[in-house]
Write an enzyme that holds these catalytic residues in place. Structure first.
Site, PDB file in Angstrom:
ATOM      1  N   ASP A   1      67.616  69.362  44.864  1.00 42.21           N
ATOM      2  CA  ASP A   1      67.012  70.544  44.230  1.00 42.21           C
ATOM      3  C   ASP A   1      67.324  71.791  45.059  1.00 42.21           C
ATOM      4  O   ASP A   1      66.945  72.904  44.692  1.00 42.21           O
ATOM      5  CB  ASP A   1      65.512  70.358  43.981  1.00 42.21           C
ATOM      6  CG  ASP A   1      64.713  70.132  45.249  1.00 42.21           C
ATOM      7  OD1 ASP A   1      65.320  70.036  46.341  1.00 42.21           O
ATOM      8  OD2 ASP A   1      63.467  70.038  45.161  1.00 42.21           O
ATOM      9  N   SER A   2      68.091  71.609  46.163  1.00 42.08           N
ATOM     10  CA  SER A   2      68.653  72.760  46.885  1.00 42.08           C
ATOM     11  C   SER A   2      69.547  73.566  45.953  1.00 42.08           C
ATOM     12  O   SER A   2      69.909  74.697  46.270  1.00 42.08           O
ATOM     13  CB  SER A   2      69.454  72.294  48.104  1.00 42.08           C
ATOM     14  OG  SER A   2      70.409  71.315  47.731  1.00 42.08           O
TER      15      SER A   2
ATOM     16  N   ASP B   1      67.263  64.401  43.123  1.00 38.77           N
ATOM     17  CA  ASP B   1      65.929  64.874  43.499  1.00 38.77           C
ATOM     18  C   ASP B   1      65.021  64.978  42.286  1.00 38.77           C
ATOM     19  O   ASP B   1      65.417  65.548  41.261  1.00 38.77           O
ATOM     20  CB  ASP B   1      66.029  66.288  44.113  1.00 38.77           C
ATOM     21  CG  ASP B   1      66.079  66.250  45.625  1.00 38.77           C
ATOM     22  OD1 ASP B   1      65.623  65.262  46.219  1.00 38.77           O
ATOM     23  OD2 ASP B   1      66.584  67.233  46.205  1.00 38.77           O
TER      24      ASP B   1
ATOM     25  N   LYS C   1      65.063  60.790  44.495  1.00 40.85           N
ATOM     26  CA  LYS C   1      64.485  61.135  45.802  1.00 40.85           C
ATOM     27  C   LYS C   1      63.210  61.945  45.577  1.00 40.85           C
ATOM     28  O   LYS C   1      63.189  62.838  44.730  1.00 40.85           O
ATOM     29  CB  LYS C   1      65.489  61.935  46.652  1.00 40.85           C
ATOM     30  CG  LYS C   1      64.908  62.411  47.992  1.00 40.85           C
ATOM     31  CD  LYS C   1      65.984  62.813  48.976  1.00 40.85           C
ATOM     32  CE  LYS C   1      66.507  64.200  48.835  1.00 40.85           C
ATOM     33  NZ  LYS C   1      65.510  65.294  48.924  1.00 40.85           N
TER      34      LYS C   1
ATOM     35  N   GLU D   1      59.922  63.967  47.740  1.00 40.80           N
ATOM     36  CA  GLU D   1      59.444  64.491  49.031  1.00 40.80           C
ATOM     37  C   GLU D   1      57.991  64.074  49.251  1.00 40.80           C
ATOM     38  O   GLU D   1      57.178  64.169  48.334  1.00 40.80           O
ATOM     39  CB  GLU D   1      59.529  66.018  49.044  1.00 40.80           C
ATOM     40  CG  GLU D   1      60.948  66.539  49.013  1.00 40.80           C
ATOM     41  CD  GLU D   1      61.019  68.066  49.083  1.00 40.80           C
ATOM     42  OE1 GLU D   1      59.980  68.726  49.313  1.00 40.80           O
ATOM     43  OE2 GLU D   1      62.123  68.607  48.890  1.00 40.80           O
TER      44      GLU D   1
ATOM     45  N   GLU E   1      64.069  65.372  57.657  1.00 40.23           N
ATOM     46  CA  GLU E   1      64.581  66.746  57.728  1.00 40.23           C
ATOM     47  C   GLU E   1      63.906  67.528  58.860  1.00 40.23           C
ATOM     48  O   GLU E   1      62.682  67.583  58.951  1.00 40.23           O
ATOM     49  CB  GLU E   1      64.373  67.469  56.378  1.00 40.23           C
ATOM     50  CG  GLU E   1      64.901  68.909  56.428  1.00 40.23           C
ATOM     51  CD  GLU E   1      65.139  69.558  55.080  1.00 40.23           C
ATOM     52  OE1 GLU E   1      65.009  68.897  54.033  1.00 40.23           O
ATOM     53  OE2 GLU E   1      65.465  70.772  55.080  1.00 40.23           O
TER      54      GLU E   1
END
Ligand code: KIV
Length: 271
Positions: free
Chosen positions: A51-52, A90, A120, A122, A189
């Site tokens: 999602d970057s 993501d 993925k 978070e 991260e």
């Protein structure tokens, strides 16, 4: 499998084999067909549709505006280029935070509507139930702890995480919870190298570091960052393997000069 050369398609089993055999995992992000094709042909193990893309593709300050539909759009483009690498997607902000079922439905949507192989998420202990529900349904989950950009407004900055004892213990416990919930790998991260080493040594699943030092089982970077395209962003964990922004600028300036000077197209380039 006895050597990396035999790998026809990277799967969760391959990543586990790489960790067991003390071989490193290479991972990068991609958001479009052409970049994904280049990464695939270069031999990358894992491609993340991160999602970057909210930052580097869309130009937002954070990843928060990215939607499920956008993730699926970019994932479809990437998947068309890939036959070997593992494709991880993501789950964007607010696609799994509302409830376990919402996260489960959206993870399923990614695997139904694209040919990606994993999602993925978070977070740590607080999303372990969601991770369990998704993995129990046969959908591989990659975790992501330490600096979690979707929580930027909670933390207030993109600073390194886990520097003090309490935060380091929280991150360690998060890693254990995500492994126990069934994740096949976990992104670490921007945490101290020593903490990443401890987590890596205490988990059976591979750790993939970004700003987490050399002891992780693999490394990931955001592709436009490592290619020197995202010139305004240079934290110390990003190594520039190319200076593509400079090269593109020169190419475009040369093109403009040629057009204005009537040097393009030539006879050979015309019909
Ligand atoms: O969105 C992303 O690109 C990521 C990587 C930085 C791990 O989550």
């Amino acid at each position: 499998m006895s050597s990396e050369k035999e790998i026809k398609r990277v799967t969760t089993l391959t990543l586990s084999w790489l960790k067991k055999n003390n071989k490193k995992i290479s991972a990068l992000t991609a958001y479009d067909f052409i970049t994904a094709k280049i990464l695939e042909e270069a031999g990358i193990d894992v491609i993340l549709i991160g999602d970057s893309l909210g930052n580097v593709f869309q130009g937002n300050d954070t990843t928060l505006p990215v939607t499920m539909d956008e993730m699926i759009y970019h994932t479809k483009a990437v998947c068309r280029a890939i036959t070997r690498a593992m494709i991880v997607v993501d789950l964007p902000f607010m696609s799994y935070q509302l409830s376990v079922d919402e996260g489960f439905r959206n993870a399923g949507r990614i695997l139904k509507e694209t040919s990606a192989g994993a999602v993925k998420l978070e977070g740590g202990i607080h999303i372990a139930e969601t991770v369990k529900k998704i993995t129990d349904a046969g959908i591989p989950v990659m975790g992501h702890i330490g600096l979690t950009p979707q929580s930027i407004h909670k933390f207030g900055s993109y600073r390194e995480r886990g520097k003090d004892f309490t935060e380091a213990e929280e991150i360690f416990n998060d890693a254990k919870a995500i492994e126990q919930a069934g994740a096949f790998a976990i992104v670490l991260e921007k945490i101290p190298s020593s903490l990443a080493e401890r987590i890596t040594n205490n988990l059976k699943i591979p750790t993939i570091g970004i700003g987490a030092g050399v002891h992780c089982d693999g490394q990931i970077l955001v592709t436009p960052d490592m290619l020197g395209l995202n010139v305004d962003f240079h934290p110390r964990f990003v190594r520039h393997y190319a200076k593509l922004a400079d090269q593109i600028t020169i190419a475009v300036k040369n093109y403009i000069d040629d057009v204005k000077g009537k040097n393009f197209p030539s006879e050979d380039e015309s019909y």
